[in-house]
Design a protein around this motif. Structure first.
Motif, PDB file in Angstrom:
ATOM      1  N   SER A 218       0.828  -1.210   0.000  1.00 40.03           N
ATOM      2  CA  SER A 218       0.000   0.000   0.000  1.00 40.03           C
ATOM      3  C   SER A 218       0.862   1.260   0.000  1.00 40.03           C
ATOM      4  O   SER A 218       1.893   1.327   0.683  1.00 40.03           O
ATOM      5  CB  SER A 218      -0.909   0.009   1.219  1.00 40.03           C
ATOM      6  N   ASP A 219       0.396   2.283  -0.725  1.00 43.29           N
ATOM      7  CA  ASP A 219       1.088   3.563  -0.670  1.00 43.29           C
ATOM      8  C   ASP A 219       0.613   4.419   0.502  1.00 43.29           C
ATOM      9  O   ASP A 219       1.083   5.543   0.675  1.00 43.29           O
ATOM     10  CB  ASP A 219       0.999   4.313  -1.996  1.00 43.29           C
ATOM     11  N   LEU A 242       2.908  -5.850   7.360  1.00 40.62           N
ATOM     12  CA  LEU A 242       2.734  -4.519   6.777  1.00 40.62           C
ATOM     13  C   LEU A 242       3.806  -4.290   5.711  1.00 40.62           C
ATOM     14  O   LEU A 242       4.327  -3.190   5.562  1.00 40.62           O
ATOM     15  CB  LEU A 242       2.822  -3.440   7.860  1.00 40.62           C
ATOM     16  N   SER A 243       4.109  -5.324   4.971  1.00 44.13           N
ATOM     17  CA  SER A 243       5.218  -5.303   4.018  1.00 44.13           C
ATOM     18  C   SER A 243       4.773  -4.800   2.646  1.00 44.13           C
ATOM     19  O   SER A 243       3.609  -4.496   2.404  1.00 44.13           O
ATOM     20  CB  SER A 243       5.806  -6.708   3.891  1.00 44.13           C
ATOM     21  N   LYS A 244       5.752  -4.717   1.739  1.00 41.17           N
ATOM     22  CA  LYS A 244       5.549  -4.450   0.311  1.00 41.17           C
ATOM     23  C   LYS A 244       5.085  -3.033   0.003  1.00 41.17           C
ATOM     24  O   LYS A 244       4.856  -2.701  -1.165  1.00 41.17           O
ATOM     25  CB  LYS A 244       4.552  -5.434  -0.322  1.00 41.17           C
ATOM     26  N   GLY A 245       4.914  -2.189   1.016  1.00 41.24           N
ATOM     27  CA  GLY A 245       4.357  -0.872   0.765  1.00 41.24           C
ATOM     28  C   GLY A 245       5.338   0.251   1.014  1.00 41.24           C
ATOM     29  O   GLY A 245       6.546   0.056   1.126  1.00 41.24           O
ATOM     30  N   ARG A 311       8.339   7.225  -3.961  1.00 38.25           N
ATOM     31  CA  ARG A 311       8.501   5.883  -3.415  1.00 38.25           C
ATOM     32  C   ARG A 311       7.401   4.989  -3.973  1.00 38.25           C
ATOM     33  O   ARG A 311       6.304   5.462  -4.302  1.00 38.25           O
ATOM     34  CB  ARG A 311       8.463   5.907  -1.884  1.00 38.25           C
ATOM     35  N   TYR A 312       7.654   3.685  -3.995  1.00 37.38           N
ATOM     36  CA  TYR A 312       6.770   2.783  -4.744  1.00 37.38           C
ATOM     37  C   TYR A 312       6.429   1.523  -3.952  1.00 37.38           C
ATOM     38  O   TYR A 312       7.247   1.034  -3.165  1.00 37.38           O
ATOM     39  CB  TYR A 312       7.437   2.371  -6.063  1.00 37.38           C
ATOM     40  N   VAL A 313       5.246   1.017  -4.191  1.00 42.16           N
ATOM     41  CA  VAL A 313       4.877  -0.277  -3.635  1.00 42.16           C
ATOM     42  C   VAL A 313       5.610  -1.375  -4.397  1.00 42.16           C
ATOM     43  O   VAL A 313       6.143  -1.154  -5.493  1.00 42.16           O
ATOM     44  CB  VAL A 313       3.345  -0.511  -3.708  1.00 42.16           C
TER      45      VAL A 313
END
Length: 317
Positions: A218-219, A242-245, A311-313
């Motif tokens: 998530s952004d 809460l990863s990948k964001g 910044r990017y997911v």
């Protein structure tokens, strides 16, 4: 980038062969694998329902425990309505089905943000014995406020999940659900949800059996982390993801300043934009208490352009 599922419902995934290869292929026992049924996205020689008809004629449908729906023809334009109808038409024969995944496509077949989905609630209504359900693709994805008594795991993978779909999941009555994973994505690909849309999940009034919660990719990961810091549901979790964001020091500081997380077995924060001091504070606070902590920044690169940091997911297009 996302890959094909290698495992689903505790079973290895096996690709049901195409029409030219089926005759010469010895198939495994119907209940020994999760069966991926796919056709070509571009210039398909058969439709997905036709491939599924071959599948149900070749194996014992009553012994099938898991199905992974791969690509259907022109998935970048066509939704899965015919796929869903074929599955529902066969439900009287799929008496052992416990796991179902819809839309298992890699980027070469169809980018995750291009996959056209639809209302997937009929599958939950039509298969009341399902224990694991997953879907990939956010375009057109819809969830009604379903009730399902046996579902234990729900996974939604998107590059952008619309707020209405998030609210639909949050409104579901899923008393047996132990694992919930939502890839919320970015507004660039339709991920327009806000923290308030997941409030029914966080306030602890629903999902009494929940033990693993993932609000990822998530952004708005900082805002999610701040909400999670005081969320009542956290007390019943053993695992939080809460990863990948786009998680920065702001979100991590909120986590550290909120309720204790030392009861968790695992906290996954990989793909993040944290500075060294915040990583160290997290390690000192949580690893010393026995929490397995993933702080790997992975490929969380940032760009600076026109005086702004971008910044990017992890998974968008």
């Amino acid at each position: 980038m996302v890959s094909h599922k290698n495992e689903w419902c505790g079973l290895p995934v096996y690709d049901f062969p195409g029409p030219e290869d089926q005759a010469g292929t010895k198939l495994p026992d119907a209940g020994a694998v999760a069966w991926r049924v796919s056709v070509d996205t571009y210039d398909a020689e058969e439709t997905w329902p036709e491939a599924f008809a071959r599948f149900t004629a070749a194996v014992d449908p009553g012994a099938v425990r898991a199905i992974v729906v791969g690509a259907w023809e022109e998935a970048y334009e066509n939704g899965p309505e015919k796929v869903i109808r074929a599955l529902l038409d066969a439900r009287g024969r799929l008496t052992s089905l416990r796991g179902l995944f819809l839309g298992d496509m890699e980027s070469e077949e169809c980018e995750i943000s291009w996959i056209t989905q639809g209302d997937v609630t009929p599958l939950l209504d039509g298969f009341p014995d399902l224990e694991e359900f997953g879907v990939r693709g956010g375009t057109g994805l819809a969830f009604s406020a379903a009730a399902h008594r046996r579902l234990r795991s729900l996974l939604v993978e998107t590059g952008g999940m619309h707020a209405e779909a998030v609210r639909g999941v949050a409104a579901c009555d899923l008393p047996a659900l132990r694992s919930l994973e939502l890839w919320l994505g970015t507004d660039q690909y339709g991920g327009d949800c806000a923290v308030g849309d997941v409030a029914p999940i966080l306030d602890g009034s629903r999902l009494p059996a929940l033990r693993h919660l993932a609000l990822v990719n998530s952004d708005i990961e900082d805002a999610i982390a701040a909400a999670v810091a005081s969320a009542p549901v956290v007390a019943r979790l053993t695992s939080l993801d809460l990863s990948k964001g786009v998680l920065t020091d702001e979100g991590a500081t909120a986590l550290l300043g909120g309720q204790p997380l030392t009861h968790l077995d695992r906290l996954d924060l990989h793909h993040n934009y944290l500075t060294g001091p915040l990583r160290q504070r997290l390690r000192e606070t949580l690893e010393s208490a026995g929490v397995v902590l993933d702080l790997d920044p992975g490929h969380a690169d940032e760009d600076e352009w026109d005086g702004r940091v971008w910044r990017y997911v992890a998974v968008g297009e």
